[in-house]
Every structure is written in C-alpha cells, then in structure tokens.
Design a protein around this motif. Sequence first.
Motif, PDB file in Angstrom:
ATOM      1  N   GLU A 328       0.727  -1.300   0.124  1.00 58.61           N
ATOM      2  CA  GLU A 328      -0.138  -0.069  -0.005  1.00 58.61           C
ATOM      3  C   GLU A 328       0.589   1.274   0.083  1.00 58.61           C
ATOM      4  N   HIS A 329       1.722   1.062   0.353  1.00 63.35           N
ATOM      5  CA  HIS A 329       2.982   2.309   0.338  1.00 63.35           C
ATOM      6  C   HIS A 329       4.563   1.845   0.340  1.00 63.35           C
ATOM      7  N   LYS A 353       0.975   4.325  -2.474  1.00 65.49           N
ATOM      8  CA  LYS A 353       1.699   5.543  -2.151  1.00 65.49           C
ATOM      9  C   LYS A 353       3.283   5.533  -2.513  1.00 65.49           C
ATOM     10  N   ARG A 354       3.730   6.569  -2.815  1.00 63.69           N
ATOM     11  CA  ARG A 354       5.332   6.379  -2.887  1.00 63.69           C
ATOM     12  C   ARG A 354       5.829   7.638  -2.504  1.00 63.69           C
ATOM     13  N   SER A 355       6.970   7.442  -1.664  1.00 58.58           N
ATOM     14  CA  SER A 355       7.680   8.270  -0.962  1.00 58.58           C
ATOM     15  C   SER A 355       8.968   8.207  -0.656  1.00 58.58           C
ATOM     16  N   LEU A 417       5.558   6.813   9.368  1.00 58.54           N
ATOM     17  CA  LEU A 417       4.736   5.894   8.564  1.00 58.54           C
ATOM     18  C   LEU A 417       3.588   5.005   9.091  1.00 58.54           C
ATOM     19  N   GLU A 428      -1.907   2.289   6.269  1.00 57.57           N
ATOM     20  CA  GLU A 428      -1.545   1.257   5.577  1.00 57.57           C
ATOM     21  C   GLU A 428      -0.886   0.115   6.379  1.00 57.57           C
ATOM     22  N   VAL A 431       3.620  -2.212   3.995  1.00 63.75           N
ATOM     23  CA  VAL A 431       4.656  -1.152   3.708  1.00 63.75           C
ATOM     24  C   VAL A 431       5.979  -1.528   3.442  1.00 63.75           C
TER      25      VAL A 431
END
Length: 495
Positions: A328-329, A353-355, A417, A428, A431
């Motif tokens: 999810e991330h 999601k991308r970080s 996170l 999420e 991860v």
Amino acid sequence: MAVPLRAIVAERQLGARQLERSVLDEIIARDASAGWSSGDNELAKLYYSQLTEALGRRVKLRQPAVATAIVFFRRFYSERSLLDADPLLIAPTALWAASKVEECPVAAKTILRELSELEQQQPYETAQLIAAEPMLLEALGFALLVPHPHVPLARLCKHAITAAAEGAANEPMSADERESLVHAAHALLTDCYKTDVVLWCPPLALALACLQTAAELLKMPLQGLLPTPSDELQRHAELATGSLYVLFERFTTALSRAADSSADSSAKFRLSLPPLEPDFKRLYLIRHGETDWNLEGRIQGLTDKALNEAGLKQAVALSDALADVPLEHIASSSLTRASTTADVVARHHPSAKRSKEKAFVEMCFGDYEGMLLSEFDDDYKQYLRAWRGGTDKAFPGERGESPNAVARRGLAGLRALGLLGEGPSGGERHVCVVAHGRFNKILIAALQGDITTASDLKQGNTCINVLDLGLDGSCIVRALDVRDHLRELKTTGRS
C-alpha cells in the motif's frame, strides 16, 4: 473532420512571466562570480523541488497544492539567483502560500516542524517564514492562480480509452494496457515538476506530451485515439516531450534492458508469507540493488551512487518477487540507489503510495566513505568490537554516525509511516521500505530489542526482510535476507 483539442479543455498558460534575456545574463554572471554554475543551479532546484514534494506529503497537502508550491518556487528563482535568498526558506514559504491559495491551509509552524524532521535541522523560525512570504508574492507578481495539467491529462486519457473501446484503434486496448498507459502518463507528469517545463508549457500541451511520451515508451500507438491538435499546441507538446526524454530516456532504456534480461527465465520466485494477524502491520524492508561501488568493495554511506546494470536487473527480479504482495505504500531512502530500486518495485503496484524519506538513508561512515573495504578492515573490526560490547561509537568526521543515532532516525521514520505502536493509528498495513545494508541491520536489531546484534546480520543487494510489527510494540520476524529471486541472475547479491 477531427475536433481540435481545445474542444476538450481550454488551453491556458501557467502564468509565469517570460524571463528576459538581460535578467538571465545577469543571474548567470552573478552565479559564475561566486563559482556557481548553471548545472549547479539546476541540481539545486531539482533537490528543492523534491524537498517541497516530500514536505507536502508529510503535511498531507493535496497534490494540486504541492504542484502549485513547486511552480511558485521555480518561478521565484526564474528571475533570481539561488544566492539571493536561501531556498531552504523559500521552499517552505512557497508551500505555505500554495496551501492557502489552493484552500487547504497548513500552519506555518507545522510546515517548519516537518522540514526540521526532513533536514535534521531547524534552519528557520515561523516569524522568518511569515516575513519571507511578501518577498515571494512580490516576485510572483501576485499572480497566484496556477492551472495545472492534471485535469487535461485525465480527460485526454479518458478520450483515448473511450475511442479505443469504440474501435478507433487498429487493435483493441486491454485493461492492463489502459492501466499502464494512464499510470505512466501521470508518472511522467509528476516528474515534469522536477524541471522548468511547467513554467513555459501550456497545461494542455504538457498533458498531451505526457500521454504521447507514455504511449511511445509503452509502444502503444495513439493514432486515431485523440482529436487532431492545432499546430501551435503540437509544437509546444513536442518541445515538452524533448524535455521529458532528457529526464527519462536513459533510465527507461536501462530498465527495459534489465527487464528483458530478467524475463529470460520462466521460473520466477514469488514471496510467500502467512496471513497478517490482527493488530499487526507488515514491514517489507529491502536493500537497494548493486552499484559500481558495491562491485568495487567501496564504502558508500551517504555518497549518492546510481544502480549499475546488474543492480537494475536485481531490482526487476525483486519487483517480480513482490508482485503479488499487497503493498500500500512504497517508501525509500532519498539516495538514488534506493529510490531507483523502489521505483522499479512500484511498477507492479500502481496504486501504492510512493515516498522518499531522509530518515532511511544509509549510516554515515564519516571519513571512511569512499575507502575500499580492504583498507577499512582493521579499523572496522575495532568498531565491531565496541558495538558488540555495547559502546555506541560513532565514525569519525563531521557527520559520522553511531548505531544508536541510526536506530533513532530509522525508528522515527517508521513511526512517521504509522508502523510502530506509538505512531499514527490506522493507515497502510503493508509497507515496503527500500534502504541500505548497514541501516537495515541496525533497524532490524533495534526492532528486536538488541542493537548490539546488528553486525551479526547479513544484507545482500535487493534482499527481502519481512517483519510484522504489533501495536503493542512486538516484532515477529517472518523473513531475513531472502535473495531467492536472484537465482535466475546467477548472483546472490553482495552483503
């Protein structure tokens, strides 16, 4: 007769004033006198654009507000030298102003607090940010309305997909192809904000360029799927496409070669794990792919090195191994070797999601960075003895770190996170964090409650570690240093 593209959405400029040549010459001369090249200027603007994006995510701003902030920042420095005003002040100021313009205001002190977490320092106070805002607004000419290409791109994608479904294309477009096209086009658009193309290219032309470039990269012809653009619009789109290729062609070509090589094997490893228990979140902790310095046996630390061709192949194999995992991330260190590995993993997870997080960068080896491991061996053994004995000895040098310092920032990153019990609840549950060898060892040991055991762990390139983290602070290790996905490459990854 084909309908012009203007019938889909109005064509509007982004509102940046044209940069006068005399002003540009003055900026270049001033920078040169200070030993600051145009290349340095572009790299700095790229860094602060990425910083603004990361800062926007941390304060949970909507994407249009973050995009507006980046445009504000780049417009400010389109007529000013980076030496005129500290970009570390202008970037959060632009974000603060954009949050108000886009009607999702965030407190200045909140932005600065998150900035201090990202930069590991508190460079400015709230009063200084407030004082900088009038300077920013004046530089922008108080022209604060920034139309973006996101809506035009969504409409163009919808038009192309609808036309394909109605039989306008030579071959029908599958669901996977539609999803890939839309995802690639939006990914290209996001990265457009890392350049000044967003300042001069009309939103519709930029949207068209992203869609055309995505289709070309995916070898999916768009003939007959879009209305005929005007000559002027197509000219703008072609100029923007040139900018996109400068950014992405090298990486795309290398990744394509790696994917083709990896696809030669029919038997691909897939990670298999037990179901996630209630009140637990699952961390997939990964090490980056191989770099030339890994190959040479050099200490990298915070030295930013890109993946080599073998590293890209490893990243593709890793991506395939994680294809069925419900990520999810996907977070990563901000260093290139880790962020590129994470980008490859993300290709199988378009909705994740991308970080990029500075908290997950490699341990700083201080004065030892760049040395061969063979040159460092004797000194390293002394550090290992100290660490195993419980002495928190830091590496020499201005930024040299100790294991506890690395553990603190790593755990803080996991809390941010929402992966640890004292972090944000909900969110999420699956991860992925792509980081580094020594960092991973320390973080795993810290999560298990005994940091002195970190040096006993192994971490090969693109290895997979899986840890289930309970809301009560418990940690269940599901997998450590898994490298089965590299068997087809006839390598086990360097530890």
